[in-house]
Design an enzyme around this catalytic site. Structure first.
Site, PDB file in Angstrom:
ATOM      1  N   HIS A 125       0.825  -1.207   0.000  1.00 25.99           N
ATOM      2  CA  HIS A 125       0.000   0.000   0.000  1.00 25.99           C
ATOM      3  C   HIS A 125       0.861   1.260   0.000  1.00 25.99           C
ATOM      4  O   HIS A 125       0.570   2.235  -0.715  1.00 25.99           O
ATOM      5  CB  HIS A 125      -0.922  -0.011   1.228  1.00 25.99           C
ATOM      6  CG  HIS A 125      -1.661   1.255   1.444  1.00 25.99           C
ATOM      7  ND1 HIS A 125      -1.305   2.160   2.418  1.00 25.99           N
ATOM      8  CD2 HIS A 125      -2.735   1.793   0.811  1.00 25.99           C
ATOM      9  CE1 HIS A 125      -2.131   3.195   2.391  1.00 25.99           C
ATOM     10  NE2 HIS A 125      -3.006   3.004   1.424  1.00 25.99           N
ATOM     11  N   GLU A 158       2.174   1.847  -3.424  1.00 25.99           N
ATOM     12  CA  GLU A 158       1.121   2.391  -4.298  1.00 25.99           C
ATOM     13  C   GLU A 158       1.115   3.916  -4.247  1.00 25.99           C
ATOM     14  O   GLU A 158       1.024   4.601  -5.284  1.00 25.99           O
ATOM     15  CB  GLU A 158      -0.240   1.846  -3.870  1.00 25.99           C
ATOM     16  CG  GLU A 158      -1.423   2.446  -4.620  1.00 25.99           C
ATOM     17  CD  GLU A 158      -2.651   2.589  -3.739  1.00 25.99           C
ATOM     18  OE1 GLU A 158      -3.246   3.683  -3.738  1.00 25.99           O
ATOM     19  OE2 GLU A 158      -3.016   1.616  -3.062  1.00 25.99           O
ATOM     20  N   HIS A 159       1.239   4.474  -3.047  1.00 22.30           N
ATOM     21  CA  HIS A 159       1.298   5.930  -2.908  1.00 22.30           C
ATOM     22  C   HIS A 159       2.498   6.500  -3.657  1.00 22.30           C
ATOM     23  O   HIS A 159       2.398   7.554  -4.299  1.00 22.30           O
ATOM     24  CB  HIS A 159       1.407   6.312  -1.426  1.00 22.30           C
ATOM     25  CG  HIS A 159       0.108   6.271  -0.693  1.00 22.30           C
ATOM     26  ND1 HIS A 159      -0.424   7.366  -0.055  1.00 22.30           N
ATOM     27  CD2 HIS A 159      -0.772   5.253  -0.479  1.00 22.30           C
ATOM     28  CE1 HIS A 159      -1.577   7.037   0.519  1.00 22.30           C
ATOM     29  NE2 HIS A 159      -1.808   5.752   0.274  1.00 22.30           N
TER      30      HIS A 159
END
Length: 435
Positions: free
Chosen positions: A69, A72-73
């Site tokens: 996650h 992803e940023h």
């Protein structure tokens, strides 16, 4: 089959055709293993490109939960190319320049990035995806502020009693399988992230042979394959990414329990059950069981618990993951009942749900599910979103079998599924108590 997929002579030499199912064809780029799913929707002027990396929370090591996650940023940060062009990030500039719809999300088995735009911007969208597959610059200048943002995101979520319960329930339900943590990860792990950890994860998983690029919309196959070859052929694969460990969760023996106590006024009972992975018949049977129990004002638990004033609300969560996972019923209690009494009552109501009641309610819920499925396929963007989950499960062709699976569900199957879900060795019970 679409008109353009019939003409095999248009298949570009860099690709091999893997298969065609319905109106979707799968191709593979020979140079590096990138797979492409193509669906032609003419006369709309709109194209959606969606790249799904077959990596998510389930690929993380202990101590690095949430790194997928976090990465992803970072893929919205500048690449080597962006820095040369003195740009803050091509994806966000794309949005500002032409109003493209864009976003990304991470889940247990995959991470997905998508653009939806006018067909004239197809090449630009591919250039951005190819560039950030390998060229994102992971430095503390960009990383440390974003890690602070993710920590704030975690704190926001963790303030929600249902999210806090979900974190504990997943950790309690799974002893070995990596589904045992939420996608965002644990706060302590997020605090320990470094650019070196992210770079290692990025280098291994963000490879063409670990990705599926969907092209859905008003664009011809010949153009699609040519532009993909031009933009992605030079990217190198990672052979070892294709070797994944098979993790078998130890057999559960008896009900597992988790509890949270915090200041406040909210009290919740959570009943989690293990169910088959997506997109098996068992997954859809579980979905219908949960709809019968919790799906709106006519559902059984709603009538027995909310309408009687024992609960203020009932919610349910079920995830489309490829391996066995948990689905959870969240019951928010009123002051009229304790957690212990509600647990006994709710489980009795569920287990007493007999075939006559199922037979009466089942056709309506099947019909409603079929309608919801039809509406989920009304645009290239919605098609890509749904197709992503089938792709992550390794069974994209089952996208065409949903109606068949739903209409095949009968009273006997639902009764058997209900009984198997709510046995002692499938249950994880969570309580959120306010002090």
């Amino acid at each position: 089959m679409s008109k353009s997929t019939k003409k095999t002579s248009t298949i570009s030499k860099p690709f091999r055709l893997i298969k065609t199912v319905g109106d979707i064809s799968e191709y593979q780029l020979k140079s590096n293993g990138l797979r492409v799913l193509y669906k032609y929707i003419p006369e709309t002027g709109v194209v959606t490109t969606n790249i799904t990396y077959l990596v998510g929370a389930s690929n993380e090591q202990n101590g690095e939960s949430g790194v997928a996650h976090m990465l992803e940023h970072m893929l919205f940060k500048p690449t080597v190319t962006d820095l040369k062009n003195k740009s803050a990030g091509a994806a966000m500039k794309f949005e500002r320049d032409v109003g493209v719809i864009l976003n990304a999300n991470t889940w247990k088995d995959r991470t997905t990035y998508y653009f939806s735009y006018g067909q004239e911007h197809f090449t630009r969208a591919l250039q951005i995806e190819a560039d950030r597959m390998r060229n994102v610059v992971l430095t503390n200048k960009e990383f440390l502020p974003e890690r602070t943002n993710v920590l704030s995101e975690f704190d926001m979520y963790n303030g929600d009693p249902k999210f806090a319960l979900s974190v504990g329930l997943t950790s309690t339900a799974f002893f070995s399988h990596p589904y045992g943590h939420e996608t965002i990860g644990f706060r302590e792990d997020i605090e320990s992230y470094t650019t070196e950890k992210l770079q290692c994860f990025y280098n291994h998983y963000y490879r063409p042979n670990n990705a599926v690029l969907m092209v859905i919309g008003d664009i011809e196959l010949k153009t699609v394959l040519k532009e993909i070859a031009d933009n992605f052929s030079h990217l190198e694969p990672e052979p070892s990414v294709e070797t994944r460990p098979i993790i078998v969760e130890p057999k559960q023996e008896g009900t597992r329990r988790f509890a949270i106590q915090r200041p406040g006024t909210t009290n919740i009972l959570a009943i989690a059950v293990k169910h088959p992975g997506f997109p098996t018949s068992g997954w859809y049977e579980t979905m219908i069981v949960l709809k019968l129990l919790t799906g709106g004002p006519t559902s059984w638990l709603q009538k027995k618990l909310v309408d009687t004033g024992l609960a203020s609300s009932i919610e349910v969560s079920q995830e489309p993951t490829k391996d066995t996972n948990i689905a959870t019923i969240f019951i928010t209690l009123t002051k009229k009942i304790t957690h212990q009494t509600m647990e006994a009552l709710a489980l009795k109501i569920i287990r007493d749900f007999d075939q006559k009641l199922i037979a009466k309610e089942l056709p309506g819920y099947i019909a409603k599910s079929l309608t919801e499925e039809a509406f989920s396929r009304d645009s290239s963007l919605h098609i890509a979103a749904e197709l992503t989950e089938f792709t992550a499960a390794g069974r994209w062709e089952d996208y065409f079998n949903v109606s068949e699976r739903l209409t095949a569900i009968n009273v006997s199957a639902i009764k058997q599924r209900l009984e198997s879900l709510f046995t002692e060795d499938q249950l994880t019970i969570g309580t959120y108590k306010s002090l």
